[in-house]
Scaffold this active site. Structure first.
Site, PDB file in Angstrom:
ATOM      1  NE  ARG A  49      46.596  21.732  42.529  1.00 35.00           N
ATOM      2  CZ  ARG A  49      47.511  21.156  41.739  1.00 35.00           C
ATOM      3  NH1 ARG A  49      47.962  21.803  40.677  1.00 35.00           N
ATOM      4  NH2 ARG A  49      47.941  19.936  42.012  1.00 35.00           N
ATOM      5  NE  ARG A  57      43.179  36.892  39.505  1.00 34.65           N
ATOM      6  CZ  ARG A  57      44.460  36.628  39.257  1.00 34.65           C
ATOM      7  NH1 ARG A  57      44.932  35.395  39.444  1.00 34.65           N
ATOM      8  NH2 ARG A  57      45.260  37.573  38.820  1.00 34.65           N
ATOM      9  CG  ASP A  60      45.723  31.372  40.157  1.00 32.73           C
ATOM     10  OD1 ASP A  60      46.045  30.171  40.074  1.00 32.73           O
ATOM     11  OD2 ASP A  60      44.944  31.933  39.364  1.00 32.73           O
TER      12      ASP A  60
END
Length: 276
Positions: A61, A217, A63
């Site tokens: 997945r 990130r 974001d």
């Protein structure tokens, strides 16, 4: 939920769909009521194509705002839903039905029970930082612009400390880590200056078996703190030991992150570069 289990005695066939997408228009990959998402749009296209509800499972997945070059999505449909159409024909139809920011790259049949998520053995992300003094033109939507020199050697030293198996609780969204295991194995973290269409890019590559929410990130934001001279490379070891999100650097902007590749046992994504 894994691949859709249909209430029918008819034999089903399982496929792996490889897609790429610009994440800017989407509220992330996962389906959300009332939101434009990659999964929601792909499932809508598949349901229209096969004239029945089709649910999907992805390799990883992403974001909101995160892009993908080689995302793999698995799904199953009964034999009759194919109506004799081959993979090329289905691929053309999917490209016509999905959002313009999504490209369906390949469609391949897989054995029954194949899961894009659970059968994946590694995932690779690329993060792009533009270090030019002026904003990038060609990489504007795909990079974090930091108009200052970064100490690449220091970032490379810090990146090496992130490799291996660690508790990455400091590098994920705190709420997502509650009562969940946070140990992960990171095979490789590299920092390399490159040039893309005449723009100076610092490419950070992270490859591992699985990742926590916002983990890559946050790793990037932590490396930038080192590169900017605010911390020494050895600080990364203390961040890992802290198991506290507040100990790490900022979460880098979503626009610079690309889900680059996913590997399965004995094979790589069709659009992955050859193994050197």
């Amino acid at each position: 939920m894994d691949n859709l289990v249909l209430e029918t005695t008819e034999p089903s066939r399982t496929f792996a769909l490889t897609i790429g997408y610009n994440g800017a228009p989407f509220a992330g990959f996962a389906r959300q009521p009332g939101q434009l998402t990659v999964q929601g749009n792909v499932e809508e296209a598949l349901s229209l194509l096969f004239r029945q509800e089709v649910l999907t499972v992805c390799a990883g997945r992403t974001d909101a705002g995160v892009h993908a070059r080689c995302q793999v999505v698995s799904f199953s449909v009964p034999e009759s839903a194919l109506r004799g159409r081959g993979e090329r024909s289905l691929l053309r139809s999917l490209n016509a039905l999905t959002h313009e920011a999504i490209t369906a790259k390949s469609l391949q049949e897989r054995p029954q029970g194949f899961s894009a998520r659970f059968d994946a053995v590694s995932r690779e992300y690329h993060y792009h930082i533009c270090t030019d003094p002026v904003p990038p033109l060609f990489m504007r939507e795909y990079s974090w612009h930091i108009p200052q020199p970064l100490n690449v050697a220091a970032m490379q030293q810090a990146a090496a400390l992130m490799e291996g198996e660690h508790d990455f609780k400091s590098f994920c969204l705190a709420a997502s880590a509650k009562d969940k295991p946070t140990h992960r194995f990171v095979e490789r973290v590299t920092v390399e200056p490159i040039e893309i269409m005449g723009e100076s890019i610092l490419l950070i590559t992270v490859k591992g078996n699985a990742f926590l929410h916002s983990m890559v990130r946050t790793m990037v934001g932590t490396l930038v703190k080192v590169g900017a001279g605010h911390r020494e490379p050895e600080w990364v070891s203390r961040v890992l030991e802290a198991c506290d999100r507040s100990a790490a650097g900022e979460t880098a902007p979503a626009c610079g992150l690309v889900f680059w590749n996913v590997d399965y046992e004995g094979e790589r994504c069709p659009y992955a570069p050859p193994v050197e």
